[in-house]
Design a protein around this motif. Structure first.
Motif, PDB file in Angstrom:
ATOM      1  N   LEU A   1      34.236  34.082  27.312  1.00  0.00           N
ATOM      2  CA  LEU A   1      35.042  34.301  28.426  1.00  0.00           C
ATOM      3  C   LEU A   1      35.625  33.155  28.841  1.00  0.00           C
ATOM      4  O   LEU A   1      34.836  31.988  28.667  1.00  0.00           O
ATOM      5  CB  LEU A   1      34.075  35.005  29.680  1.00  0.00           C
ATOM      6  N   LYS A   2      36.796  32.951  29.244  1.00  0.00           N
ATOM      7  CA  LYS A   2      37.370  31.779  29.825  1.00  0.00           C
ATOM      8  C   LYS A   2      36.637  31.166  31.135  1.00  0.00           C
ATOM      9  O   LYS A   2      35.885  32.220  31.572  1.00  0.00           O
ATOM     10  CB  LYS A   2      38.980  31.983  30.268  1.00  0.00           C
ATOM     11  N   ALA A   3      36.803  30.205  31.461  1.00  0.00           N
ATOM     12  CA  ALA A   3      36.065  29.638  32.435  1.00  0.00           C
ATOM     13  C   ALA A   3      36.518  30.445  33.659  1.00  0.00           C
ATOM     14  O   ALA A   3      37.713  30.735  33.831  1.00  0.00           O
ATOM     15  CB  ALA A   3      36.355  28.004  32.525  1.00  0.00           C
ATOM     16  N   GLU A   4      35.605  30.776  34.709  1.00  0.00           N
ATOM     17  CA  GLU A   4      35.994  31.597  35.667  1.00  0.00           C
ATOM     18  C   GLU A   4      36.273  33.039  35.082  1.00  0.00           C
ATOM     19  O   GLU A   4      36.705  33.707  36.167  1.00  0.00           O
ATOM     20  CB  GLU A   4      36.974  30.993  36.656  1.00  0.00           C
ATOM     21  N   GLY A   5      36.221  33.336  33.807  1.00  0.00           N
ATOM     22  CA  GLY A   5      36.567  34.660  33.530  1.00  0.00           C
ATOM     23  C   GLY A   5      35.528  35.557  34.007  1.00  0.00           C
ATOM     24  O   GLY A   5      34.169  35.080  34.167  1.00  0.00           O
TER      25      GLY A   5
ATOM     26  N   VAL B   1      27.498  58.257  43.910  1.00  0.00           N
ATOM     27  CA  VAL B   1      27.904  57.104  44.293  1.00  0.00           C
ATOM     28  C   VAL B   1      28.125  56.347  43.014  1.00  0.00           C
ATOM     29  O   VAL B   1      27.571  56.400  42.112  1.00  0.00           O
ATOM     30  CB  VAL B   1      26.934  56.325  45.175  1.00  0.00           C
ATOM     31  N   ILE B   2      29.208  55.693  43.134  1.00  0.00           N
ATOM     32  CA  ILE B   2      29.568  54.518  42.069  1.00  0.00           C
ATOM     33  C   ILE B   2      29.253  53.394  42.531  1.00  0.00           C
ATOM     34  O   ILE B   2      29.829  52.900  43.180  1.00  0.00           O
ATOM     35  CB  ILE B   2      31.221  54.838  41.566  1.00  0.00           C
ATOM     36  N   TYR B   3      28.691  52.419  41.498  1.00  0.00           N
ATOM     37  CA  TYR B   3      28.366  51.050  41.996  1.00  0.00           C
ATOM     38  C   TYR B   3      29.189  50.185  41.150  1.00  0.00           C
ATOM     39  O   TYR B   3      29.587  50.584  39.956  1.00  0.00           O
ATOM     40  CB  TYR B   3      26.858  50.944  41.645  1.00  0.00           C
ATOM     41  N   ALA B   4      29.500  49.135  41.385  1.00  0.00           N
ATOM     42  CA  ALA B   4      30.225  48.242  41.011  1.00  0.00           C
ATOM     43  C   ALA B   4      30.091  46.751  41.354  1.00  0.00           C
ATOM     44  O   ALA B   4      29.480  46.530  42.514  1.00  0.00           O
ATOM     45  CB  ALA B   4      31.688  48.567  41.230  1.00  0.00           C
ATOM     46  N   LEU B   5      30.242  45.922  40.459  1.00  0.00           N
ATOM     47  CA  LEU B   5      30.380  44.221  40.697  1.00  0.00           C
ATOM     48  C   LEU B   5      31.240  43.334  40.047  1.00  0.00           C
ATOM     49  O   LEU B   5      31.621  44.023  38.797  1.00  0.00           O
ATOM     50  CB  LEU B   5      29.148  43.769  40.528  1.00  0.00           C
ATOM     51  N   ASP B   6      31.696  42.397  40.413  1.00  0.00           N
ATOM     52  CA  ASP B   6      32.339  41.488  39.553  1.00  0.00           C
ATOM     53  C   ASP B   6      31.506  40.097  39.622  1.00  0.00           C
ATOM     54  O   ASP B   6      30.955  39.777  40.719  1.00  0.00           O
ATOM     55  CB  ASP B   6      33.644  41.199  40.119  1.00  0.00           C
ATOM     56  N   ALA B   7      31.410  39.481  38.431  1.00  0.00           N
ATOM     57  CA  ALA B   7      30.672  38.187  38.450  1.00  0.00           C
ATOM     58  C   ALA B   7      31.103  37.182  37.459  1.00  0.00           C
ATOM     59  O   ALA B   7      32.008  37.475  36.594  1.00  0.00           O
ATOM     60  CB  ALA B   7      29.088  38.473  38.132  1.00  0.00           C
ATOM     61  N   HIS B   8      30.957  35.932  37.910  1.00  0.00           N
ATOM     62  CA  HIS B   8      31.366  34.788  36.814  1.00  0.00           C
ATOM     63  C   HIS B   8      30.283  33.861  36.561  1.00  0.00           C
ATOM     64  O   HIS B   8      29.613  33.730  37.523  1.00  0.00           O
ATOM     65  CB  HIS B   8      32.794  34.111  37.266  1.00  0.00           C
ATOM     66  N   PHE B   9      30.335  33.333  35.269  1.00  0.00           N
ATOM     67  CA  PHE B   9      29.439  32.286  35.155  1.00  0.00           C
ATOM     68  C   PHE B   9      29.491  31.130  35.950  1.00  0.00           C
ATOM     69  O   PHE B   9      30.672  30.287  35.764  1.00  0.00           O
ATOM     70  CB  PHE B   9      29.275  32.073  33.816  1.00  0.00           C
ATOM     71  N   GLU B  10      28.463  30.648  36.391  1.00  0.00           N
ATOM     72  CA  GLU B  10      28.810  29.103  36.970  1.00  0.00           C
ATOM     73  C   GLU B  10      27.651  28.110  36.410  1.00  0.00           C
ATOM     74  O   GLU B  10      26.378  28.519  36.562  1.00  0.00           O
ATOM     75  CB  GLU B  10      28.286  29.133  38.515  1.00  0.00           C
ATOM     76  N   GLY B  11      28.087  27.046  35.666  1.00  0.00           N
ATOM     77  CA  GLY B  11      27.234  26.428  35.043  1.00  0.00           C
ATOM     78  C   GLY B  11      28.152  25.389  34.070  1.00  0.00           C
ATOM     79  O   GLY B  11      29.096  25.510  34.094  1.00  0.00           O
TER      80      GLY B  11
END
Length: 216
Positions: free
Chosen positions: A145-149, A206-216
């Motif tokens: 992934l790109k940074a902040e992808g 119910v449908i669960y969802a999330l968006d996340a990006h890597f911090e490091g």
């Protein structure tokens, strides 16, 4: 869910190599943009595309983005290919390959966003390492992934969702969006549904969802 073998798929793939590529070809890492009509567009990847309703819908809704449908089952990717032959979407490429080895097929920072939709929950504890949000998979996603992808994840399985929240948090990812009922959230208006999602939602699940990006 494993689909029945479709003997016509190899011949179809052979005839449309401009639309689909098969592992173990690995020389495309860092060069996926060349597969698209407009190589300047960002590339987004779905791992486990099934019959392709989501990735085709995304490609149709967002011509400003290039998409790759990655699927392990030849029967499933063959069904997507049948649709793409008719649609001829210039921003969609198909990849018959194993999502457990994405760092072999994509270069660091090559992918803008990555989608995991209704992945196998592998509910038994001894199978945790097979879950696509296990730490070793997350490390690979971070690399390509790109940074902040973002990793964008949907499931109907509460256990897998809770596990994924814990796994992402422990692996250094930050959450940009979390929904315990996606279809009642503000995002539903722009949500592109998968085949499974429509099926489960129609049953009131119910449908669960999330968006996340890597911090490091």
């Amino acid at each position: 869910m494993r689909l029945r073998n479709k003997p016509w798929v190899p011949e179809l793939i052979e005839a449309h190599q401009d639309l689909i590529i098969q592992a173990p070809q690995t020389d495309l890492a860092g060069h996926w943009a060349k597969r698209f009509a407009n190589p300047a567009l960002p590339i987004e990847l779905e791992i486990g595309s099934g019959k392709g309703q989501f990735i085709i819908g995304m490609a149709q809704a967002h011509p400003e983005i290039n998409y790759i449908a990655m699927e392990l089952q030849s029967a499933a990717i063959g069904m997507i290919l049948q649709k793409q032959i008719d649609l001829k979407l210039p921003n969609l490429q198909l990849f018959l390959g194993d999502g457990a080895a994405v760092t072999e097929f994509f270069a660091p920072g090559e992918i803008s966003n990555l989608y995991l939709n209704f992945s196998d929950p592998w509910p038994k504890n001894r199978h945790a390492k097979r879950r696509l949000t296990y730490s070793t998979f997350l490390a690979q996603y971070h690399q390509i992934l790109k940074a902040e992808g973002q990793l964008r994840f949907k499931t109907d399985n509460q256990g897998l969702f809770e596990y994924s929240l814990q796994s992402l948090n422990a692996s250094g990812w930050l959450f940009d969006f979390i929904s315990l009922d996606l279809h009642r959230s503000e995002r539903q208006a722009s949500n592109v549904e998968t085949e499974y999602e429509q099926k489960f939602a129609a049953k009131g699940q119910v449908i669960y969802a999330l968006d996340a990006h890597f911090e490091g």
